[in-house]
Enzyme design. Structure first.
Site, short mmCIF file in Angstrom:
data_model
loop_
_atom_site.label_atom_id
_atom_site.label_comp_id
_atom_site.label_asym_id
_atom_site.label_seq_id
_atom_site.Cartn_x
_atom_site.Cartn_y
_atom_site.Cartn_z
N PRO A 105 0.84 -1.19 0.00
CA PRO A 105 0.00 0.00 0.00
C PRO A 105 0.88 1.25 0.00
O PRO A 105 2.00 1.21 0.54
CB PRO A 105 -0.77 -0.12 1.32
CG PRO A 105 -0.02 -1.10 2.16
CD PRO A 105 0.77 -1.96 1.24
N GLY A 107 2.40 4.68 1.15
CA GLY A 107 2.53 5.20 2.51
C GLY A 107 2.72 4.08 3.52
O GLY A 107 2.40 4.22 4.69
N GLY A 109 5.41 3.06 4.69
CA GLY A 109 6.59 3.28 5.53
C GLY A 109 7.84 2.68 4.92
O GLY A 109 8.85 2.55 5.58
N GLY A 111 9.12 3.77 1.82
CA GLY A 111 9.62 4.61 0.73
C GLY A 111 8.91 4.35 -0.58
O GLY A 111 9.51 4.44 -1.66
N SER A 113 6.60 6.15 -2.00
CA SER A 113 6.49 7.36 -2.84
C SER A 113 7.81 7.66 -3.52
O SER A 113 7.83 8.08 -4.69
CB SER A 113 6.04 8.60 -2.07
OG SER A 113 5.85 8.36 -0.74
N ALA A 114 8.92 7.42 -2.81
CA ALA A 114 10.23 7.64 -3.44
C ALA A 114 10.41 6.68 -4.61
O ALA A 114 10.88 7.06 -5.69
CB ALA A 114 11.34 7.45 -2.42
N ALA A 115 9.98 5.42 -4.42
CA ALA A 115 10.15 4.42 -5.48
C ALA A 115 9.27 4.76 -6.69
O ALA A 115 9.69 4.61 -7.84
CB ALA A 115 9.84 3.03 -4.95
N ASP A 156 15.33 8.22 1.19
CA ASP A 156 14.49 7.24 0.48
C ASP A 156 14.79 7.25 -1.02
O ASP A 156 14.90 6.20 -1.65
CB ASP A 156 13.00 7.56 0.69
CG ASP A 156 12.57 7.36 2.13
OD1 ASP A 156 13.44 7.24 3.01
OD2 ASP A 156 11.35 7.35 2.38
C1 MEV Z 1 11.02 8.47 6.45
O1 MEV Z 1 11.19 7.27 5.69
C2 MEV Z 1 12.25 8.78 7.21
C3 MEV Z 1 12.29 10.13 7.93
O2 MEV Z 1 13.62 10.24 8.45
C4 MEV Z 1 11.99 11.28 7.03
C5 MEV Z 1 13.06 11.55 5.99
O3 MEV Z 1 14.20 11.11 6.14
O4 MEV Z 1 12.73 12.27 5.02
C6 MEV Z 1 11.34 10.13 9.10
#
Ligand code: MEV
Length: 326
Positions: A105, A107, A109, A111, A113-115, A156
């Site tokens: 899903p 978000g 946790g 990454g 959105s980065a991918a 990320d």
């Molecule tokens: C999020 O994956 C990690 C944080 O450190 C935010 C970031 O590094 O941009 C919480």
């Protein structure tokens, strides 16, 4: 002539140093072989879909080149949409048909959105016939992430573009260093996330403004991260596990370990994990546990019983984003 490209970008877990990295302290991140795939075609207008759901099901429609949203457009999907749009803008691509498939899903946790951003940029660059280095790709993706998210470290996006295990820190400018890791057995659990990363990072910042001593907690996280780098290089899993537990306690001090995550961490330790912690922004999202292979099943069960939506076992890092043959 219409062209079609397929690109694949790894998601990531943060092994050490999340949150502290936002303030320039070191973090260690690992790209993992759980991928976001993007398929792109040149198109005179813009269209996005994300499998297995169609765009229509997400409540995003493109009619006559215009984007229409309806009441079903979840916040999550709108965010994915923003990353893709911003990525296309970054490379000056005016229209494209973009199909995204994700086993996770958005978000989660890890990454995602980065991918999505990295895979879209890589595909888009291939469509316009432009070659960039892994570092340039990472930098472009970071620019996109900052525009959409407001605050973000380059962690990320670097992991997804470059792959492997990286140490990231700021000394004047941001520095990325590769850490040579061949094998690192981890169980990852994905939990419902109470807030999105940007909100959590802003909350931590506000808390630090009130309790200024938390700056020292950030610094200590940085020190634990450097010690963890050494433990990784020495393949000292027992020490690495202990350092994970300490890092998690410090994340708790920052206010990002809620009851659910704490339960998951304790259950994983009881099931035989060498160490466990939040990975990423916290308040749900990803939780990781370092395990010997013979304990992986028990730790996965512990995550499942603690309410994980998904859980899996990973043994080694992934390479960075790449194009697939079409
Ligand atoms: C999020 O994956 C990690 C944080 O450190 C935010 C970031 O590094 O941009 C919480």
């Amino acid at each position: 002539m219409d062209m079609r490209v397929r690109s694949r970008a790894p998601t990531k877990i943060t092994l050490f140093g999340e949150h502290a990295v936002v303030y320039g302290f070191p973090a260690i991140v690992m790209a993992v072989p759980i991928y976001i795939d993007v398929e792109m075609e040149t198109h005179d207008s813009f269209a996005l879909s994300s499998g297995p759901l169609t765009m229509e099901e997400f409540g995003i429609r493109v009619k006559g080149g215009k984007v229409e949203l309806d009441e079903r457009s979840s916040e999550q999907i709108l965010r994915v949409f923003s990353y893709v749009m911003e990525a296309l803008k970054e490379i000056g691509l005016e229209g494209a048909q973009v199909r995204i498939s994700s086993p996770l899903p958005m978000g989660a946790g890890m990454g995602t959105s980065a991918a999505v951003t990295v895979a879209t940029l890589l595909g888009g660059l291939a469509l316009i016939g432009r070659n960039v280095s892994e570092e340039e790709l990472a930098n472009m993706a970071w620019e996109v992430e900052k525009k959409v998210q407001g605050v973000a470290s380059p962690m990320d996006t670097s992991a997804s573009a470059i792959g492997g295990v990286l140490k990231i820190y700021k000394r004047g400018e941001w520095i990325r260093e590769r850490i040579n890791v061949k094998r690192l057995p981890l169980v990852v659990g994905i939990f419902e996330k109470a807030k999105n990363t940007g909100e959590i990072v802003r909350d931590v910042r506000k808390r630090m403004e009130r309790v200024t001593e938390l700056r020292e907690v950030m610094e200590l996280i940085g020190k634990i991260t450097l010690r963890a780098q050494k433990a990784l290089e020495d393949e000292d899993l027992a020490l690495l596990g202990e350092l994970m537990n300490v890092n998690n306690a410090l994340l708790e001090a920052l206010g990002v370990v809620d009851k659910r995550v704490a339960n998951a961490v304790h259950s994983a330790l009881e099931a035989g994990a060498l160490g466990a912690k939040v990975s990423g922004a916290g308040l749900g999202g990803a939780v990781i546990a370092l395990v010997e292979r013979d304990k992986a099943e028990e730790v996965m069960t512990a995550f499942k019983l603690s309410g994980a939506r998904k859980y899996f076992f990973i043994e080694s890092p992934s390479r960075g984003a790449f194009l697939l043959n079409t």
